[in-house]
Scaffold this motif. Structure first.
Motif, PDB file in Angstrom:
ATOM      1  N   ALA A  49      -2.570  -1.516   4.412  1.00  0.00           N
ATOM      2  CA  ALA A  49      -1.144  -1.473   4.084  1.00  0.00           C
ATOM      3  C   ALA A  49      -0.927  -1.677   2.590  1.00  0.00           C
ATOM      4  O   ALA A  49      -0.119  -0.965   1.968  1.00  0.00           O
ATOM      5  CB  ALA A  49      -0.408  -2.542   4.882  1.00  0.00           C
ATOM      6  N   VAL A  53       0.722   1.129   0.054  1.00  0.00           N
ATOM      7  CA  VAL A  53       1.950   0.900  -0.711  1.00  0.00           C
ATOM      8  C   VAL A  53       1.679   0.914  -2.216  1.00  0.00           C
ATOM      9  O   VAL A  53       2.554   1.298  -3.002  1.00  0.00           O
ATOM     10  CB  VAL A  53       2.588  -0.442  -0.278  1.00  0.00           C
ATOM     11  CG1 VAL A  53       3.721  -0.825  -1.194  1.00  0.00           C
ATOM     12  CG2 VAL A  53       3.097  -0.337   1.146  1.00  0.00           C
TER      13      VAL A  53
ATOM     14  N   VAL B 147       3.690   0.448   6.562  1.00  0.00           N
ATOM     15  CA  VAL B 147       3.216  -0.942   6.485  1.00  0.00           C
ATOM     16  C   VAL B 147       3.335  -1.614   7.841  1.00  0.00           C
ATOM     17  O   VAL B 147       2.429  -2.344   8.268  1.00  0.00           O
ATOM     18  CB  VAL B 147       4.023  -1.704   5.411  1.00  0.00           C
ATOM     19  CG1 VAL B 147       3.752  -3.200   5.503  1.00  0.00           C
ATOM     20  CG2 VAL B 147       3.656  -1.207   4.028  1.00  0.00           C
TER      21      VAL B 147
END
Lengths: 212, 176
Positions: A49, A53, B147
């Motif tokens: 993650a 990002v 995410v």
């Protein structure tokens, strides 16, 4: 630092997939040898993650802009899990934001994943067991973090220089590609410092994360 | 006044080899065309200034139809040949970064479809920007979704395996 689709010869993209296929197989094989292969999937997911990002946070350094890659940090924390994690992160970056591309996925994964594995080896090899020496741990983390991105940038530059087509001004492209190395040097410095900060934090609060 | 033959020849020669010197008038012709403007940006929104642009016509995708460079704002304008319909590929490259965009151009079939006088060019102008085209809010939502997918995976594999409750224990309570 993503190789885009459509700019390089097909042979480069195919070679990238071949290399990535081999390294993925080797990484999964090493993961399978662990007593509990699923135990480290949570931290691999969280770092995937972060990797996913990080490509959205841009720092403008002319002639281009840079963003954190975090492949060195992923190698330090995840070990062999880093390569499949980077592969998955790159896939979602390509699909959702168009960073890189599906054709270039193999090349990008090899370019960022192999330095991550090397960073893992460097960190563990040069920092055996005793992590009480904080200065030495920091130096190793900096070398691994900045070295991984420097190696990725070097691979990117070499591939770019080797595949300049005749349809563009080769000299101008060569010059600006070499100039961009300065930006990558700054990026390596920043990533090295960031890696040292994270590793120092982990050594203090959860050192077992660095023993994968 | 008698004109010498040599002087006359010299006069004609000067007129012939340097017409711009003697021509004080000017003439500008114009022709209305449809042009395509592309804008190349890095993912962060920084314009790709002075990037190399290569345009490929649909009938010859191997050889460049036009070469050029973007301006300071990352823009490049060209007028495609209206008689050549199909996907015009525009490649922008700078320091190994870049993108390739295909711009569909179709002839309007008022005539023979192959370059007659009544033909006009239809250009699909929607994706004029060579980036993903998402707004920052859209990107933020997409990033959050990605995410959350990773966090969900982490939570799934980090869950504690619940130990089975011994049924004997409850039965013994009833009996007791």
């Amino acid at each position: 630092m993503h190789i885009p689709d459509g700019l390089l010869p097909s042979s480069v993209y195919i070679s990238g997939y071949a290399i990535t296929g081999g390294v993925t197989w080797y990484s999964l094989r090493q993961i399978r040898k662990k007593s509990n292969p699923q135990a480290e999937i949570p931290q691999a997911s969280l770092l995937t993650a972060a990797f996913f990002v990080s490509s959205l946070i841009h720092i403008p350094i002319p002639p281009t802009s840079i963003h954190f890659v975090l492949n060195g940090l992923m190698g330090i924390v995840l070990g062999y899990y880093a390569f499949p994690a980077i592969l998955i992160g790159l896939f979602f970056q390509a699909v959702m934001f168009g960073h890189g591309g599906i054709a270039a996925l193999g090349m990008n994964a090899a370019m960022m994943g192999i330095p991550a594995l090397l960073a893992s080896s460097v960190f563990r090899f040069s920092n055996p067991l005793e992590r009480k020496q904080k200065t030495w741990t920091g130096i190793c983390a900096f070398i691994a973090g900045s070295g991984a991105i420097a190696l990725s940038a070097s691979i990117f530059t070499l591939v770019t220089l080797a595949t300049i087509s005749d349809s563009i001004d080769a000299q101008a492209e060569r010059t600006i590609t070499l100039l961009a190395l300065g930006g990558y040097g700054i990026q390596a410095l920043l990533e090295g410092i960031f890696t040292v900060m994270v590793v120092s934090f982990l050594v203090r609060v959860k050192p077992e994360l660095l023993d994968c | 006044m008698k004109i010498q033959p040599l002087s006359f020849l010299l006069f004609c020669t000067v007129l012939g080899i340097s017409p711009k010197v003697w021509a004080h008038g000017a003439n500008i012709s114009y022709q209305q065309t449809q042009a395509i403007e592309i804008q190349a940006q890095y993912d962060g929104g920084t314009p790709m200034d002075n990037a190399q642009v290569t345009v490929y016509a649909p009938d010859d995708p191997a050889n460049p139809w036009l070469k050029g460079m973007t301006d300071a704002e990352g823009k490049f304008t060209f007028s495609p040949d209206p008689t050549v319909t199909g996907n015009w590929d525009v490649k922008v490259r700078q320091a190994g970064h870049g993108d390739l965009v295909s711009i569909p151009i179709a002839g309007n079939a008022n005539g023979d479809g192959g370059g007659g006088e009544n033909n006009t060019v239809q250009i699909a102008t929607a994706p004029t920007s060579m980036n993903s085209g998402y707004t920052p809010l859209q990107k933020a939502v997409m990033a959050a979704v990605g995410v959350w997918g990773c966090v969900g995976t982490a939570l799934f594999f980090a869950r504690r395996k619940s130990s089975p409750t011994p049924a004997v224990h409850s039965e013994s309570r009833v009996e007791g």
